[in-house]
Design an enzyme around this catalytic site. Structure first.
Site, PDB file in Angstrom:
ATOM      1  N   ARG A 116      -5.305   4.097  -1.480  1.00  0.00           N
ATOM      2  CA  ARG A 116      -3.936   4.633  -1.454  1.00  0.00           C
ATOM      3  C   ARG A 116      -3.923   6.165  -1.475  1.00  0.00           C
ATOM      4  O   ARG A 116      -3.007   6.773  -2.039  1.00  0.00           O
ATOM      5  CB  ARG A 116      -3.110   4.111  -2.634  1.00  0.00           C
TER       6      ARG A 116
ATOM      7  N   ARG B  42       2.548   8.094  -2.457  1.00  0.00           N
ATOM      8  CA  ARG B  42       3.683   8.801  -3.063  1.00  0.00           C
ATOM      9  C   ARG B  42       3.310   9.886  -4.052  1.00  0.00           C
ATOM     10  O   ARG B  42       4.157  10.688  -4.426  1.00  0.00           O
ATOM     11  CB  ARG B  42       4.606   7.777  -3.749  1.00  0.00           C
TER      12      ARG B  42
ATOM     13  N   ARG C 180       7.554  10.418   4.787  1.00  0.00           N
ATOM     14  CA  ARG C 180       8.193   9.108   4.605  1.00  0.00           C
ATOM     15  C   ARG C 180       9.707   9.235   4.713  1.00  0.00           C
ATOM     16  O   ARG C 180      10.365   8.391   5.329  1.00  0.00           O
ATOM     17  CB  ARG C 180       7.809   8.533   3.251  1.00  0.00           C
TER      18      ARG C 180
ATOM     19  N   ASP D 140      -0.204  -1.440   6.370  1.00  0.00           N
ATOM     20  CA  ASP D 140      -0.102  -2.273   5.172  1.00  0.00           C
ATOM     21  C   ASP D 140      -0.658  -3.659   5.472  1.00  0.00           C
ATOM     22  O   ASP D 140      -0.590  -4.123   6.621  1.00  0.00           O
ATOM     23  CB  ASP D 140       1.353  -2.387   4.706  1.00  0.00           C
TER      24      ASP D 140
ATOM     25  N   TYR E 132       1.503 -13.625  -0.741  1.00  0.00           N
ATOM     26  CA  TYR E 132       2.790 -12.980  -0.423  1.00  0.00           C
ATOM     27  C   TYR E 132       3.615 -13.849   0.527  1.00  0.00           C
ATOM     28  O   TYR E 132       4.835 -13.925   0.425  1.00  0.00           O
ATOM     29  CB  TYR E 132       2.559 -11.594   0.185  1.00  0.00           C
TER      30      TYR E 132
HETATM   31  O1  CP3 Z   1      -3.879   5.157   1.866  1.00  0.00           O
HETATM   32  C1  CP3 Z   1      -4.154   3.950   1.977  1.00  0.00           C
HETATM   33  O2  CP3 Z   1      -4.804   3.312   1.135  1.00  0.00           O
HETATM   34  C2  CP3 Z   1      -3.771   3.234   3.278  1.00  0.00           C
HETATM   35  C3  CP3 Z   1      -2.563   2.513   3.292  1.00  0.00           C
HETATM   36  C4  CP3 Z   1      -2.365   1.244   2.480  1.00  0.00           C
HETATM   37  C5  CP3 Z   1      -1.086   0.878   1.980  1.00  0.00           C
HETATM   38  N1  CP3 Z   1      -1.160  -0.376   1.468  1.00  0.00           N
HETATM   39  C6  CP3 Z   1       0.120   1.726   2.062  1.00  0.00           C
HETATM   40  C7  CP3 Z   1       1.233   1.462   1.143  1.00  0.00           C
HETATM   41  C8  CP3 Z   1      -3.233   0.189   2.155  1.00  0.00           C
HETATM   42  C9  CP3 Z   1      -4.721   0.075   2.387  1.00  0.00           C
HETATM   43  C10 CP3 Z   1      -2.455  -0.837   1.545  1.00  0.00           C
HETATM   44  C11 CP3 Z   1      -2.988  -2.128   1.108  1.00  0.00           C
HETATM   45  C12 CP3 Z   1      -2.112  -3.076   0.404  1.00  0.00           C
HETATM   46  N2  CP3 Z   1      -0.775  -3.297   0.599  1.00  0.00           N
HETATM   47  C13 CP3 Z   1      -2.576  -4.003  -0.558  1.00  0.00           C
HETATM   48  C14 CP3 Z   1      -4.022  -4.174  -0.973  1.00  0.00           C
HETATM   49  C15 CP3 Z   1      -4.482  -3.145  -1.932  1.00  0.00           C
HETATM   50  C16 CP3 Z   1      -3.844  -3.197  -3.300  1.00  0.00           C
HETATM   51  O3  CP3 Z   1      -3.121  -2.260  -3.637  1.00  0.00           O
HETATM   52  O4  CP3 Z   1      -4.098  -4.191  -4.032  1.00  0.00           O
HETATM   53  C17 CP3 Z   1      -1.475  -4.753  -0.991  1.00  0.00           C
HETATM   54  C18 CP3 Z   1      -1.491  -5.836  -2.033  1.00  0.00           C
HETATM   55  C19 CP3 Z   1      -0.332  -4.297  -0.248  1.00  0.00           C
HETATM   56  C20 CP3 Z   1       1.055  -4.840  -0.299  1.00  0.00           C
HETATM   57  C21 CP3 Z   1       2.011  -3.819  -0.773  1.00  0.00           C
HETATM   58  N3  CP3 Z   1       2.373  -2.698  -0.058  1.00  0.00           N
HETATM   59  C22 CP3 Z   1       2.716  -3.807  -2.005  1.00  0.00           C
HETATM   60  C23 CP3 Z   1       2.594  -4.873  -3.081  1.00  0.00           C
HETATM   61  C24 CP3 Z   1       3.503  -2.665  -2.000  1.00  0.00           C
HETATM   62  C25 CP3 Z   1       4.506  -2.272  -3.058  1.00  0.00           C
HETATM   63  C26 CP3 Z   1       3.859  -1.723  -4.269  1.00  0.00           C
HETATM   64  C27 CP3 Z   1       3.663  -0.240  -4.159  1.00  0.00           C
HETATM   65  O5  CP3 Z   1       2.552   0.232  -4.401  1.00  0.00           O
HETATM   66  O6  CP3 Z   1       4.661   0.421  -3.814  1.00  0.00           O
HETATM   67  C28 CP3 Z   1       3.254  -1.949  -0.817  1.00  0.00           C
HETATM   68  C29 CP3 Z   1       3.836  -0.666  -0.392  1.00  0.00           C
HETATM   69  C30 CP3 Z   1       2.906   0.418   0.066  1.00  0.00           C
HETATM   70  N4  CP3 Z   1       1.822   0.247   0.882  1.00  0.00           N
HETATM   71  C31 CP3 Z   1       3.038   1.810  -0.213  1.00  0.00           C
HETATM   72  C32 CP3 Z   1       1.993   2.460   0.458  1.00  0.00           C
HETATM   73  C33 CP3 Z   1       1.727   3.943   0.510  1.00  0.00           C
HETATM   74  C34 CP3 Z   1       4.169   2.442  -1.016  1.00  0.00           C
HETATM   75  C35 CP3 Z   1       5.408   2.337  -0.213  1.00  0.00           C
HETATM   76  C36 CP3 Z   1       6.296   3.551  -0.228  1.00  0.00           C
HETATM   77  O7  CP3 Z   1       5.935   4.620   0.313  1.00  0.00           O
HETATM   78  O8  CP3 Z   1       7.403   3.386  -0.744  1.00  0.00           O
END
Ligand code: CP3
Length: 342
Positions: A24, A28, A37, A74, A151
């Site tokens: 990540r 944010r 964003r 994602d 999910y």
């Molecule tokens: O920088 C990176 O790592 C690349 C981008 C990336 C994102 N999600 C962007 C993201 C990667 C590799 C993921 C993987 C992901 N997404 C996983 C596996 C890794 C982990 O964290 O366990 C999972 C389970 C998801 C599903 C997901 N996406 C959830 C549950 C959420 C909401 C929770 C949260 O952290 O906000 C997201 C949203 C998400 N994916 C964000 C980002 C940067 C935040 C969204 C935003 O900008 O509002």
């Protein structure tokens, strides 16, 4: 030119200073991410707009000089491409249409029908192959089938993945058909990411730890093994990182059993234990607690040096045990890298 540090570690080389990146890392906690964003409007538009997705992928590389970039996307884009409805509720997380019966499953598209929908991700990767610094490796990724299924079944994130466990117990043929469909789609998706220019791919099995005993072997290990075998047949030499988060004792032997080139470990396992039991089979990635990126200070410095020393006897990619959180301080990331690189 010497090969990229991340690729050398994945090929099994032990280095005095390991390559580093962060789960990540585009997120944010960075003001420049929040600005892009906002420009995109919402999270999914950001994922599906190649210029902006490439921009946020590059932001942490410019600011910190990580050894790898991970394409901004994602894991839930695959269900979206298969025809499940997907949206994100700000401050809460993802929502999807749920799959609990045969009728819900029957609306899903075949695995090879995902590419039109995911074409923007392939385009983001193409942009990145041109714009990344020569020394920075490009990582593609997907969710592992079990985690993606949790999910798709629940329609949202759940603390204990109870709806997915219930479907597994209550309608195993349907559960296994869903896992198969996701497995096939994931092979297609990662293969296309590699064609577009991803040099490494990573499988995120964030909820692997909730599968116990035989279930872990059948639904975390086996699908991972199947995906890796298919990718290795189509793209020999492209390394795969597997992240069966919270696998515990099941981390032992996971690389050998699945064919993964590297196992990423979370921070619930001790670094010395992992060096002894997991790194013996090859490259390990991890396992700094993300909370240090919030709290910083001497405890962060001590922990970086402890993890670096623990894994110094073999191939290692320095990373967190899970994603960096929105409340992290970018200064602490700089401190982490300065400490690691000396
Ligand atoms: O920088 C990176 O790592 C690349 C981008 C990336 C994102 N999600 C962007 C993201 C990667 C590799 C993921 C993987 C992901 N997404 C996983 C596996 C890794 C982990 O964290 O366990 C999972 C389970 C998801 C599903 C997901 N996406 C959830 C549950 C959420 C909401 C929770 C949260 O952290 O906000 C997201 C949203 C998400 N994916 C964000 C980002 C940067 C935040 C969204 C935003 O900008 O509002």
């Amino acid at each position: 030119m010497a090969e990229k540090k991340l690729m050398r570690a994945l090929a099994g080389e032990t280095m005095a200073t390991p390559p580093a990146w962060m789960m990540r890392q585009a997120g944010r906690f960075l003001p420049e991410y929040r600005a892009t964003r906002a420009q995109a409007g919402d999270f999914l538009s950001l994922c599906y707009t190649p210029d902006l997705a490439a921009e946020v992928t590059l932001q942490p590389i410019r600011r910190f000089g990580f050894d790898a970039a991970i394409v901004f996307a994602d894991i839930l884009l695959v269900p979206d491409a298969l025809g499940a409805d997907l949206w994100f509720v700000t401050g809460e997380g993802p929502r999807l249409s749920t799959i609990t019966d045969q009728a819900g499953f029957d609306v899903l598209k075949p695995a090879d029908a995902i590419h039109d929908h995911l074409a923007p991700v392939y385009e983001t990767i193409k942009i990145l192959t041109r714009e990344l610094p020569a020394e920075t490796a490009l990582i593609g990724f997907a969710g592992a089938p079990w985690t993606v299924a949790t999910y798709m079944i629940a329609g949202r994130g759940t603390p204990d993945q109870a709806p997915a466990h219930a479907l597994k117990q209550g309608n195993r043929p349907l559960f296994e058909a869903l896992l198969d469909r996701i497995t096939e789609a994931t092979i297609e998706y990662l293969s296309a990411q590699i064609d577009a220019g991803a040099e490494v791919v990573k499988l995120f099995d964030s909820w692997a730890g909730s599968l116990k005993g035989d279930d872990f072997d059948k639904y975390a290990l086996e699908p991972t093994k199947r995906i890796i075998a298919a990718l290795k047949a189509r793209h020999p030499g492209v390394p795969v990182i597997a992240f069966p988060r919270e696998a515990g004792e099941k981390y032992i032997g996971f690389a050998k059993a699945t064919g993964a080139d590297c196992v990423a470990i979370d921070n619930s396992v001790d670094a010395d234990w992992a060096a002894q039991h997991v790194q013996v089979d090859g490259c390990v990635q991890g396992n700094m607690a993300p909370s240090h990126m919030v709290t910083g200070g001497q405890a962060l410095v001590d922990e970086v040096l402890r993890i670096k020393a623990a894994f110094s006897g073999g191939p290692h990619i320095f990373n967190l045990g899970h994603g960096i959180t929105p409340d992290a301080d970018p200064e602490n990331v700089t401190l982490m890298l300065e400490t690691l690189r000396g």
